[in-house]
Design an enzyme around this catalytic site. Structure first.
Site, mmCIF file in Angstrom:
data_model
loop_
_atom_site.group_PDB
_atom_site.id
_atom_site.type_symbol
_atom_site.label_atom_id
_atom_site.label_comp_id
_atom_site.label_asym_id
_atom_site.label_seq_id
_atom_site.Cartn_x
_atom_site.Cartn_y
_atom_site.Cartn_z
ATOM 1 N N CYS A 237 6.638 -4.429 -18.736
ATOM 2 C CA CYS A 237 7.680 -4.582 -19.761
ATOM 3 C C CYS A 237 8.645 -3.405 -19.804
ATOM 4 C CB CYS A 237 7.036 -4.784 -21.133
ATOM 5 S SG CYS A 237 5.718 -3.609 -21.531
ATOM 6 N N HIS B 259 11.001 -1.639 -26.710
ATOM 7 C CA HIS B 259 10.626 -0.416 -25.998
ATOM 8 C C HIS B 259 11.868 0.449 -25.803
ATOM 9 C CE1 HIS B 259 6.747 -2.012 -25.589
ATOM 10 N NE2 HIS B 259 6.695 -2.295 -24.303
#
Length: 374
Positions: free
Chosen positions: A152, A245
């Site tokens: 990710c 993120h």
């Protein structure tokens, strides 16, 4: 585009739910098969799943009966396109079996990302790597194959890096990540560990990020991969943010670049509109994979997470670096672009490239008895 039936392995998990949300109204794919662990098989999806997303569980999905997560028990109902969101140890066993059964397995797992004949793909970055699936043993026998999407954090990072590599080359890269708790799945990190805290360790995350960047930006001869010759160092942290993120990046380029040239490289980065793919429209692809946001305190998860419907990387704070050349901050949606959305986009490019044409291969499930090495 012909609408195709698809299945989901690990359908009740956090990424499995995101697959269902993103595929619910997809113009090219129709969910007809859901699988989960033995404790959930035989139940309806609504009975087995605690739906935790901010859109309603589709009614027809709620009534679907979960199947065992093995191809041998699926019979003729097994679709030839499988999205996999199971944990890596399970994926190592299951994904090759589905490929052997004649399925195109599009995986979010890390199990086979670095395998020498398995493409690790972000369509805007290295769609040409998909030709390597033709060298997989299962592809030759049954038509089945395995394709993976990256970690990710690697996905969010690779989009702005690809634009810089194409224009200036990358010599060295240092990245520090601040990763949301949803990246750990559900229930994720215990609240007493993460609230008001930062955890400076995520198992295997730094190694994955370093390895995958080199493969994603490397080259292929159609049979294997040559990794990018660049030095990459990563430090990964878990922070008390639900989704999104954030990464702080310092980079040394092989050719000098000005602030304006870097911004221009990011703004013009629209690879799915060129390189022989003119006019291509993939339903999940953002128009601008890299969006730059001005301001000293951007990007932020609260403000910038859903750019490009959660499929774009938002970059900000580009400035000179006193150790390397430049540094910047980026943000990406870890369960959309970093997981389910990435796999769906891979399926879309595979469909356009004709990799789901199984007419010359045996019917699904006909080769289950064959040994397979992926």
């Amino acid at each position: 585009m012909e609408r195709r039936n698809v299945g989901i392995l690990g359908a009740t998990g956090a990424v499995g739910q995101r697959f269902i949300q993103l595929l619910a109204d997809h113009p090219w794919f129709n969910i007809t098969w859901l699988a989960a662990s033995a404790r959930s098989a035989g139940k309806t999806y609504a009975e087995a799943c605690q739906w935790r997303l901010d859109t309603p569980l589709p009614a027809h999905i709620a009534q679907m009966v979960l199947q065992p997560n093995v191809p041998e028990d699926a019979g003729a109902d097994l679709p030839r396109i499988i999205f996999s969101s199971v944990d890596s140890p399970i994926a190592k066993d299951l994904e090759p079996r589905f490929a052997a059964a004649g399925c195109a397995v599009i995986s979010n797992s890390s199990a086979f990302r670095m395998a020498p004949d398995v493409p690790l793909v972000v369509p805007e970055v290295n769609a040409d790597h998909l030709e390597v699936i033709e060298s997989q043993p299962t592809r030759k026998r049954t038509g089945g194959f395995l394709v993976t999407n990256p970690n990710c954090c690697a996905i969010g990072l690779i989009l702005p890096l690809k634009a810089l590599e194409d224009h200036f080359g990358i010599e060295k890269l240092f990245v520090t990540t601040m990763q949301a708790v949803s990246g750990a799945g559900y229930p994720g990190v215990p609240s007493l560990d993460i609230l008001g805290n930062v955890i400076p360790y995520i198992k295997s995350e730094e190694e994955k990020l370093q390895e995958e960047i080199a493969k994603l930006l490397g080259t292929t001869d159609g049979k294997g991969f040559q990794l990018l010759d660049a030095t990459v160092s990563a430090m990964c942290n878990r922070v008390p943010v639900l989704e999104g993120h954030t990464e702080c990046v310092s980079i040394k380029l092989r050719k000098p670049a000005t602030h304006e040239q870097i911004l221009a490289a990011w703004h013009s980065f629209q690879p799915l509109h060129g390189k022989g793919l003119d006019g291509l429209h993939l339903p999940s692809a953002p128009e601008f994979p890299v969006e730059y946001v001005h301001g000293d305190a951007r990007p932020q998860p609260r403000l910038d997470l859903m750019r490009g419907n959660g499929m774009a990387t938002t970059v900000g704070r580009l400035r000179p670096c006193t150790i390397f050349d430049w540094k910047f901050t980026l943000l990406s949606h870890n369960t959309i672009r970093g997981a389910a959305g990435a796999a769906i986009l891979n399926a879309e490019i595979l469909a356009v490239l004709g990799k789901f044409d199984f007419r010359k291969f045996p019917p699904v499930n006909s080769a289950l008895s064959e040994a397979v090495t992926v």
